[in-house]
Write a protein that holds these residues in place. Structure first.
Motif, PDB file in Angstrom:
ATOM      1  N   GLN A 101      62.291   2.370 -11.351  1.00 36.47           N
ATOM      2  CA  GLN A 101      62.258   2.994 -10.032  1.00 36.47           C
ATOM      3  C   GLN A 101      60.974   3.800  -9.854  1.00 36.47           C
ATOM      4  N   LYS A 102      60.637   4.555 -10.888  1.00 33.89           N
ATOM      5  CA  LYS A 102      59.434   5.381 -10.829  1.00 33.89           C
ATOM      6  C   LYS A 102      58.184   4.509 -10.690  1.00 33.89           C
ATOM      7  N   GLY A 103      58.153   3.411 -11.431  1.00 35.84           N
ATOM      8  CA  GLY A 103      57.000   2.519 -11.386  1.00 35.84           C
ATOM      9  C   GLY A 103      56.822   1.821 -10.048  1.00 35.84           C
ATOM     10  N   SER A 104      57.922   1.641  -9.325  1.00 38.13           N
ATOM     11  CA  SER A 104      57.829   0.957  -8.029  1.00 38.13           C
ATOM     12  C   SER A 104      58.117   1.905  -6.869  1.00 38.13           C
ATOM     13  N   ARG A 105      57.899   3.198  -7.082  1.00 31.67           N
ATOM     14  CA  ARG A 105      58.253   4.188  -6.052  1.00 31.67           C
ATOM     15  C   ARG A 105      57.520   3.991  -4.735  1.00 31.67           C
ATOM     16  N   VAL A 106      56.320   3.424  -4.766  1.00 31.22           N
ATOM     17  CA  VAL A 106      55.598   3.194  -3.505  1.00 31.22           C
ATOM     18  C   VAL A 106      56.282   2.136  -2.652  1.00 31.22           C
ATOM     19  N   LYS A 107      57.121   1.296  -3.273  1.00 31.90           N
ATOM     20  CA  LYS A 107      57.832   0.243  -2.552  1.00 31.90           C
ATOM     21  C   LYS A 107      59.245   0.663  -2.141  1.00 31.90           C
ATOM     22  N   LEU A 108      59.723   1.805  -2.640  1.00 33.69           N
ATOM     23  CA  LEU A 108      61.085   2.236  -2.336  1.00 33.69           C
ATOM     24  C   LEU A 108      61.167   2.771  -0.913  1.00 33.69           C
ATOM     25  N   ASN A 109      62.299   2.518  -0.255  1.00 33.14           N
ATOM     26  CA  ASN A 109      62.439   3.027   1.113  1.00 33.14           C
ATOM     27  C   ASN A 109      62.724   4.529   1.090  1.00 33.14           C
ATOM     28  N   ALA A 110      62.552   5.154   2.222  1.00 35.15           N
ATOM     29  CA  ALA A 110      62.681   6.613   2.333  1.00 35.15           C
ATOM     30  C   ALA A 110      64.083   7.098   1.961  1.00 35.15           C
ATOM     31  N   ASP A 111      65.109   6.318   2.305  1.00 35.64           N
ATOM     32  CA  ASP A 111      66.481   6.728   1.976  1.00 35.64           C
ATOM     33  C   ASP A 111      66.697   6.792   0.472  1.00 35.64           C
ATOM     34  N   ARG A 112      66.243   5.777  -0.230  1.00 36.81           N
ATOM     35  CA  ARG A 112      66.412   5.755  -1.690  1.00 36.81           C
ATOM     36  C   ARG A 112      65.624   6.896  -2.327  1.00 36.81           C
ATOM     37  N   LEU A 113      64.404   7.117  -1.869  1.00 41.35           N
ATOM     38  CA  LEU A 113      63.606   8.221  -2.401  1.00 41.35           C
ATOM     39  C   LEU A 113      64.285   9.560  -2.146  1.00 41.35           C
ATOM     40  N   SER A 114      64.883   9.720  -0.980  1.00 34.04           N
ATOM     41  CA  SER A 114      65.584  10.968  -0.650  1.00 34.04           C
ATOM     42  C   SER A 114      66.760  11.209  -1.584  1.00 34.04           C
ATOM     43  N   VAL A 115      67.523  10.164  -1.856  1.00 30.78           N
ATOM     44  CA  VAL A 115      68.672  10.302  -2.763  1.00 30.78           C
ATOM     45  C   VAL A 115      68.201  10.644  -4.169  1.00 30.78           C
ATOM     46  N   LEU A 116      67.177   9.954  -4.637  1.00 30.37           N
ATOM     47  CA  LEU A 116      66.660  10.233  -5.981  1.00 30.37           C
ATOM     48  C   LEU A 116      66.101  11.649  -6.070  1.00 30.37           C
ATOM     49  N   ALA A 117      65.418  12.087  -5.028  1.00 28.47           N
ATOM     50  CA  ALA A 117      64.879  13.454  -5.004  1.00 28.47           C
ATOM     51  C   ALA A 117      66.014  14.470  -4.983  1.00 28.47           C
ATOM     52  N   ALA A 118      67.058  14.203  -4.204  1.00 30.71           N
ATOM     53  CA  ALA A 118      68.197  15.119  -4.131  1.00 30.71           C
ATOM     54  C   ALA A 118      68.917  15.229  -5.468  1.00 30.71           C
ATOM     55  N   LEU A 119      68.880  14.166  -6.258  1.00 32.61           N
ATOM     56  CA  LEU A 119      69.490  14.202  -7.584  1.00 32.61           C
ATOM     57  C   LEU A 119      68.647  15.010  -8.575  1.00 32.61           C
ATOM     58  N   GLY A 120      67.362  15.207  -8.232  1.00 36.31           N
ATOM     59  CA  GLY A 120      66.517  16.042  -9.077  1.00 36.31           C
ATOM     60  C   GLY A 120      65.320  15.356  -9.694  1.00 36.31           C
ATOM     61  N   LEU A 121      65.032  14.129  -9.294  1.00 33.63           N
ATOM     62  CA  LEU A 121      63.862  13.437  -9.825  1.00 33.63           C
ATOM     63  C   LEU A 121      62.629  13.881  -9.035  1.00 33.63           C
ATOM     64  N   GLU A 122      61.813  14.702  -9.663  1.00 34.66           N
ATOM     65  CA  GLU A 122      60.650  15.304  -9.001  1.00 34.66           C
ATOM     66  C   GLU A 122      59.679  14.266  -8.465  1.00 34.66           C
ATOM     67  N   TRP A 123      59.479  13.171  -9.191  1.00 37.02           N
ATOM     68  CA  TRP A 123      58.509  12.167  -8.760  1.00 37.02           C
ATOM     69  C   TRP A 123      58.922  11.482  -7.456  1.00 37.02           C
ATOM     70  N   ALA A 124      60.204  11.600  -7.070  1.00 40.60           N
ATOM     71  CA  ALA A 124      60.678  10.964  -5.838  1.00 40.60           C
ATOM     72  C   ALA A 124      60.399  11.822  -4.609  1.00 40.60           C
ATOM     73  N   ARG A 125      60.001  13.061  -4.832  1.00 38.64           N
ATOM     74  CA  ARG A 125      59.683  13.959  -3.694  1.00 38.64           C
ATOM     75  C   ARG A 125      58.322  13.579  -3.142  1.00 38.64           C
ATOM     76  N   LYS A 126      58.200  13.717  -1.859  1.00 36.93           N
ATOM     77  CA  LYS A 126      56.899  13.422  -1.237  1.00 36.93           C
ATOM     78  C   LYS A 126      55.940  14.554  -1.511  1.00 36.93           C
ATOM     79  N   GLY A 127      54.738  14.203  -1.901  1.00 38.16           N
ATOM     80  CA  GLY A 127      53.743  15.193  -2.276  1.00 38.16           C
ATOM     81  C   GLY A 127      53.038  15.694  -1.141  1.00 38.16           C
TER      82      GLY A 127
END
Length: 68
Positions: A42-68
């Protein structure tokens, strides 16, 4: 995603060792999920992940999923 939620609920962390396999029950049957590998993928393909998936991953606590 369910495996990560389960892992975090049990351990209080989303820092998963690369080789960790999490058993997830679906319909009364347990399935092994290579959670550490899944997170790295997931981390390796984060540029291809949709905003919803990134939001869920960020809400779970994965810092790399937060928008910089």
């Amino acid at each position: 995603m369910a495996a990560l939620v389960q892992y975090k609920a049990r351990t209080g962390s989303v820092t998963v060792p690369r080789g960790h396999v999490e058993g997830v029950k679906v319909g009364g049957q347990e399935y092994p999920v290579k959670l550490g590998v899944w997170i790295m993928n997931q981390k390796g393909s984060r540029v291809k992940l949709n905003a919803d998936r990134l939001s869920v991953l960020a809400a779970l606590g994965l810092e790399w999923a937060r928008k910089g």
